[in-house]
Design a protein around this motif. Structure first.
Motif, short mmCIF file in Angstrom:
data_model
loop_
_atom_site.label_atom_id
_atom_site.label_comp_id
_atom_site.label_asym_id
_atom_site.label_seq_id
_atom_site.Cartn_x
_atom_site.Cartn_y
_atom_site.Cartn_z
N VAL A 1 23.97 126.96 28.76
CA VAL A 1 24.72 127.53 27.63
C VAL A 1 23.75 128.28 26.71
O VAL A 1 24.03 129.39 26.24
N GLU A 2 22.58 127.69 26.49
CA GLU A 2 21.58 128.36 25.63
C GLU A 2 21.09 129.66 26.26
O GLU A 2 20.82 130.64 25.57
N ARG A 3 21.02 129.67 27.60
CA ARG A 3 20.62 130.89 28.30
C ARG A 3 21.66 131.99 28.03
O ARG A 3 21.32 133.16 27.87
N ALA A 4 22.94 131.59 27.99
CA ALA A 4 23.99 132.57 27.70
C ALA A 4 23.84 133.12 26.28
O ALA A 4 23.94 134.33 26.06
N PHE A 5 23.55 132.23 25.32
CA PHE A 5 23.35 132.71 23.95
C PHE A 5 22.18 133.69 23.89
O PHE A 5 22.24 134.72 23.24
N SER A 6 21.08 133.34 24.56
CA SER A 6 19.90 134.20 24.42
C SER A 6 20.11 135.54 25.11
O SER A 6 19.51 136.54 24.72
#
Ligand SMILES: [Zn+2]
Ligand SMILES: [Zn+2]
Length: 505
Positions: free
Chosen positions: A249-254
């Motif tokens: 999910v954090e990869r999607a945000f970044s």
């Protein structure tokens, strides 16, 4: 507050309200300019804008509140979707009565509002036809077939969606039907996949934002023109290691943060403003959108406004799914799409875009997604300089990269230009036939000369077309979906290709 009092206050504010228009992808209906002339429409589907509720804290664009929604239900209206600003698509009862509800505009969608702008450009021959919620699926199919479209039954299409192939000139006739809400291009992936997964759109407390609406407000920017969001995991799926799930999910945000002037950082406390709460849940989970079916992978609340805090921007994932990384239901791909909604994007009409209504396996944003997010927030690093910039951390010393030898230039005279292929017939890239073979023909050009044109099919056949600069072939088809690839070669071994997707019954 009782409903009657709420209405009274709304009416008092009517004259003072300047009003934002109803935001459609096709146009903005400027209700303030057009004025509201009470009249009745023969149709069953009405687009209605309500005055904004009073009070400074509510002055921003908001969906009609719970009292108004309850009164609409009492009068027999059914809310189908929300549109910015402060508008609803309603299915109306036999004797619709909108009096004293603070209506600033009402009317039907025009046929032109239902046709994606992309349909005027290139047409693949496959289309996604969306019907208003509640339209009988048999009626929807008969409407499509009546105008010569072939309906493809695909597992997992959203309720009210039909995947059709046919002549794009007949789309206008489809749009004339009041039951049709929007028509957009479909890519070959939808026909090829055994099962598809769709997203019902960013949600608000008054309903999902429809695909014909233009959702482009996003989060308000700070004084520096930047948007800083926080996120917090309320729960993560047990299907993956918790750290792996969080990192996807954090990869999607970044990925979004790479391109636009937005930042995501972990929240220190729950329930703060501009905080995206992420949860994995099954069934009912505290909002009015229970996960009742396994085909809904996730949903996300649009930013504030129109949604109130703290629910604005929250991302909910259906934990009944087989979440995976690069396999099963790819968490990064779904989170990338949902994070787009959390940032304020609606759906894109471009079949290859991450923000298309159907998820695809993604490794990153497409040009269309990047253009959309930059239109909302500007490019990353584009905000005006802060008067007191935080001290930049000193980057750690990095060793100089090893020197690489310069690339060898190609020997002079070597041809590196690939041929260009054009498929002339069939004239769509997605076609549907019942015959056991497809006659396919076209042209090929090259800076030196085309030496051969070959074809392959996804079902394992291959052969050589007759002719080169003008070529033709008869390609055998299996029942089901066949992708036929035509590749033209030159003497240096360069090749260029085109493909057509053929569905055989
Ligand atoms: Zn979506
Ligand atoms: Zn939810």
């Amino acid at each position: 507050m009782s409903f009657i009092r709420a209405v009274g206050v709304v009416l008092l504010c009517q004259c003072a309200w300047g009003g934002g228009g109803i935001r459609l992808k096709s146009r903005t209906i400027d209700s303030a300019q057009e004025g509201y002339r009470p009249r009745t429409f023969p149709g069953k589907y009405w687009l209605v804008q309500f005055n904004r509720p009073p009070g400074p804290e509510l002055r921003a664009n908001r969906p009609p509140g719970p009292e108004l929604r309850a009164e609409l239900a009492r009068r027999g209206f059914r809310i189908l979707s929300y549109l910015p600003e402060s508008s609803l698509m309603l299915e109306v009862p036999d004797a619709p009565d909108l009096r004293d509800l603070g209506v600033s505009w009402s009317g039907p969608l025009d046929p032109g509002d239902k046709l994606s702008r992309l349909l005027t450009e290139e047409n693949s021959g496959a289309f996604l036809v969306e019907f208003h919620p509640g339209v009988n699926p048999l009626l929807a199919r008969s409407i499509a077939r009546q105008h010569g479209f072939e309906v493809h039954e695909v597992d997992g299409l959203l309720p009210g969606h039909l995947l059709v192939t046919g002549n794009h000139h007949a789309l206008k006739l489809l749009a004339d039907h009041q039951e049709v809400s929007y028509i957009l291009p479909a890519g070959p992936e939808l026909l090829v996949r055994r099962r598809v997964y769709g997203c019902p759109g960013p949600i608000t407390e008054a309903g999902p934002i429809a695909d014909y609406a233009l959702a482009d407000s996003g989060w308000p920017k700070d004084a520096q023109g930047h948007v800083a969001l926080q996120y917090m995991f309320d729960s993560v799926t047990q299907k993956l290691d918790a750290n792996v799930a969080r990192s996807q999910v954090e990869r999607a945000f970044s990925e979004w943060q790479r391109y636009a002037s937005v930042t995501f950082s972990p929240a220190l406390q729950a329930g703060a403003a501009r905080e995206i709460e992420i949860l994995f849940a099954t069934g009912a989970h505290g909002d009015s959108y229970p996960f009742t079916s396994i085909t809904t992978l996730a949903h996300t609340f649009y930013p504030a406004p129109p949604n109130p805090e703290p629910v604005a921007g929250d991302m909910h994932f259906n934990d009944a799914e087989t979440w995976g990384v690069g396999m099963g239901i790819d968490l990064f791909s779904v989170a990338l799409h949902e994070a787009g909604h959390a940032l304020g994007l609606g759906h894109s009409d471009i079949p290859t875009a991450v923000m298309y209504p159907y998820y695809s396996l993604s490794t990153g944003l497409t040009n269309d997604d990047i253009a959309a997010i930059q239109a909302l927030y500007g490019a990353a690093g584009s905000q005006t300089a802060s008067p007191n910039p935080p001290a930049a951390p000193t980057p750690p010393a990095t060793p100089a990269p090893p020197t690489t030898p310069p690339a060898t230039p190609p020997p002079t005279g070597k041809d590196t230009v690939p041929p260009t292929v054009t498929i002339v017939s069939p004239n769509y890239t997605i076609v549907s036939i019942s015959a056991a073979s497809l006659a396919i023909s076209g042209t090929a050009t090259d800076n030196v000369g085309v030496t051969a044109v070959k074809w392959t099919t996804s079902t394992g056949n291959s052969g050589t077309a007759s002719g080169t600069s003008s070529w033709s072939a008869t390609v055998p088809l299996l029942v089901g979906t066949n992708t036929v690839t035509i590749r033209a070669y030159d003497a240096a071994g360069n090749s260029g290709w085109r493909a057509v997707t053929v569905v055989r019954h």
